[in-house]
Design a protein around this motif. Structure first.
Motif, PDB file in Angstrom:
ATOM      1  N   VAL A 168      12.575  -2.477  -8.068  1.00 46.73           N
ATOM      2  CA  VAL A 168      13.927  -1.975  -8.313  1.00 46.73           C
ATOM      3  C   VAL A 168      14.002  -1.193  -9.627  1.00 46.73           C
ATOM      4  O   VAL A 168      14.733  -0.208  -9.721  1.00 46.73           O
ATOM      5  N   VAL A 169      13.251  -1.599 -10.641  1.00 45.78           N
ATOM      6  CA  VAL A 169      13.353  -1.010 -11.978  1.00 45.78           C
ATOM      7  C   VAL A 169      13.045   0.492 -12.025  1.00 45.78           C
ATOM      8  O   VAL A 169      13.788   1.246 -12.633  1.00 45.78           O
ATOM      9  N   PRO A 170      11.957   0.988 -11.415  1.00 50.29           N
ATOM     10  CA  PRO A 170      11.641   2.415 -11.547  1.00 50.29           C
ATOM     11  C   PRO A 170      12.679   3.302 -10.893  1.00 50.29           C
ATOM     12  O   PRO A 170      13.400   2.904  -9.975  1.00 50.29           O
ATOM     13  N   ASP A 171      12.766   4.570 -11.379  1.00 51.89           N
ATOM     14  CA  ASP A 171      13.645   5.548 -10.762  1.00 51.89           C
ATOM     15  C   ASP A 171      13.251   5.754  -9.314  1.00 51.89           C
ATOM     16  O   ASP A 171      12.114   5.491  -8.916  1.00 51.89           O
ATOM     17  N   LYS A 172      14.184   6.272  -8.536  1.00 48.67           N
ATOM     18  CA  LYS A 172      13.911   6.424  -7.101  1.00 48.67           C
ATOM     19  C   LYS A 172      12.819   7.446  -6.806  1.00 48.67           C
ATOM     20  O   LYS A 172      12.171   7.370  -5.782  1.00 48.67           O
ATOM     21  N   ASP A 173      12.567   8.377  -7.712  1.00 52.43           N
ATOM     22  CA  ASP A 173      11.533   9.382  -7.455  1.00 52.43           C
ATOM     23  C   ASP A 173      10.225   9.066  -8.166  1.00 52.43           C
ATOM     24  O   ASP A 173       9.318   9.894  -8.182  1.00 52.43           O
ATOM     25  N   ALA A 174      10.084   7.874  -8.724  1.00 56.44           N
ATOM     26  CA  ALA A 174       8.848   7.497  -9.419  1.00 56.44           C
ATOM     27  C   ALA A 174       7.730   7.266  -8.405  1.00 56.44           C
ATOM     28  O   ALA A 174       7.972   6.832  -7.284  1.00 56.44           O
ATOM     29  N   THR A 175       6.521   7.598  -8.814  1.00 63.33           N
ATOM     30  CA  THR A 175       5.349   7.324  -7.979  1.00 63.33           C
ATOM     31  C   THR A 175       4.326   6.560  -8.788  1.00 63.33           C
ATOM     32  O   THR A 175       4.242   6.722  -9.997  1.00 63.33           O
ATOM     33  N   ALA A 176       3.574   5.730  -8.099  1.00 63.08           N
ATOM     34  CA  ALA A 176       2.582   4.897  -8.793  1.00 63.08           C
ATOM     35  C   ALA A 176       1.321   5.684  -9.078  1.00 63.08           C
ATOM     36  O   ALA A 176       0.975   6.608  -8.455  1.00 63.08           O
TER      37      ALA A 176
ATOM     38  N   ALA B 295       0.837  -1.203   0.000  1.00 62.94           N
ATOM     39  CA  ALA B 295       0.000   0.000   0.000  1.00 62.94           C
ATOM     40  C   ALA B 295       0.872   1.253   0.000  1.00 62.94           C
ATOM     41  O   ALA B 295       0.555   2.248  -0.664  1.00 62.94           O
ATOM     42  N   GLY B 296       1.988   1.194   0.724  1.00 64.31           N
ATOM     43  CA  GLY B 296       2.923   2.320   0.713  1.00 64.31           C
ATOM     44  C   GLY B 296       3.550   2.533  -0.657  1.00 64.31           C
ATOM     45  O   GLY B 296       3.752   3.672  -1.083  1.00 64.31           O
ATOM     46  N   CYS B 297       3.846   1.458  -1.357  1.00 67.45           N
ATOM     47  CA  CYS B 297       4.390   1.585  -2.717  1.00 67.45           C
ATOM     48  C   CYS B 297       3.383   2.241  -3.644  1.00 67.45           C
ATOM     49  O   CYS B 297       3.749   3.063  -4.491  1.00 67.45           O
ATOM     50  N   LEU B 298       2.127   1.891  -3.483  1.00 64.82           N
ATOM     51  CA  LEU B 298       1.089   2.483  -4.322  1.00 64.82           C
ATOM     52  C   LEU B 298       0.918   3.974  -4.042  1.00 64.82           C
ATOM     53  O   LEU B 298       0.510   4.724  -4.919  1.00 64.82           O
ATOM     54  N   SER B 299       1.240   4.393  -2.812  1.00 59.59           N
ATOM     55  CA  SER B 299       1.141   5.821  -2.491  1.00 59.59           C
ATOM     56  C   SER B 299       2.458   6.555  -2.705  1.00 59.59           C
ATOM     57  O   SER B 299       2.559   7.732  -2.412  1.00 59.59           O
ATOM     58  N   GLY B 300       3.490   5.859  -3.203  1.00 57.21           N
ATOM     59  CA  GLY B 300       4.743   6.505  -3.579  1.00 57.21           C
ATOM     60  C   GLY B 300       5.739   6.700  -2.446  1.00 57.21           C
ATOM     61  O   GLY B 300       6.604   7.562  -2.530  1.00 57.21           O
ATOM     62  N   GLN B 301       5.667   5.911  -1.407  1.00 57.98           N
ATOM     63  CA  GLN B 301       6.579   6.030  -0.273  1.00 57.98           C
ATOM     64  C   GLN B 301       7.884   5.286  -0.541  1.00 57.98           C
ATOM     65  O   GLN B 301       7.867   4.114  -0.917  1.00 57.98           O
ATOM     66  N   ALA B 302       9.002   5.977  -0.327  1.00 58.51           N
ATOM     67  CA  ALA B 302      10.312   5.360  -0.580  1.00 58.51           C
ATOM     68  C   ALA B 302      10.604   4.242   0.416  1.00 58.51           C
ATOM     69  O   ALA B 302      11.186   3.215   0.046  1.00 58.51           O
TER      70      ALA B 302
END
Length: 161
Positions: A153-161, A103-110
């Protein structure tokens, strides 16, 4: 008119127009992006949803280990786990944190990406313990965990879903 090398010469109108257009073409090349941000967002969203799915599977495995310990019983010496009660609580904890990290990944949390990568790696290693009991299911969960790691791992570090 002088040429770009500094020599005098006759240039046609087409050559002069091409020379004037060359800087514009250079700017077009300079602003093109190597990666698509929407592709990064898609991978991150996929990784987040897959992490939630793998976490749900691990929650179910934890509940099965707690309430039906005979479900995992195989021949003597074929299973690497000794205490199903403890293992059930471990799977419940890992599954719950995986769902929260998804859920955190979906909200863009590093932090969620980092936690998701680590938990997916640990879960993939832990599923090796049950290979003797459920080889196809465990191999599928290992493959899903590796897919989650790749997708996070693939997306850039500042990418958000």
């Amino acid at each position: 008119m002088s040429s770009p090398t500094g020599e005098q010469g006759s240039t046609s109108g087409a050559e002069r127009a091409e020379q004037r257009r060359a800087p514009e073409q250079g700017r077009e090349w300079a602003v093109s992006h190597a990666r698509s941000s929407s592709r990064d967002a898609n991978w991150l969203a996929f990784g987040g949803w897959m992490l939630i799915l793998v976490g749900a599977f691990n929650l179910i495995a934890g509940l099965a280990a707690l309430f039906r310990p005979d479900y995992y019983v195989v021949g003597a010496g074929e299973l690497l786990i000794f205490d199903f009660g403890v293992w059930g609580w471990v799977w419940l904890a890992v599954g719950l944190v995986q769902v929260l990290a998804g859920a955190g990944c979906l909200s863009g949390q590093a932090w969620a990406r980092i936690a998701g990568i680590g938990l997916a790696g640990l879960a993939a290693i832990a599923h090796v313990a049950f290979l003797a009991a459920f080889p196809v299911w465990e191999l599928m969960l290992i493959a899903l965990s590796v897919l989650v790691i790749y997708a996070l791992v693939v997306p850039d570090k500042d990418a958000t879903a």
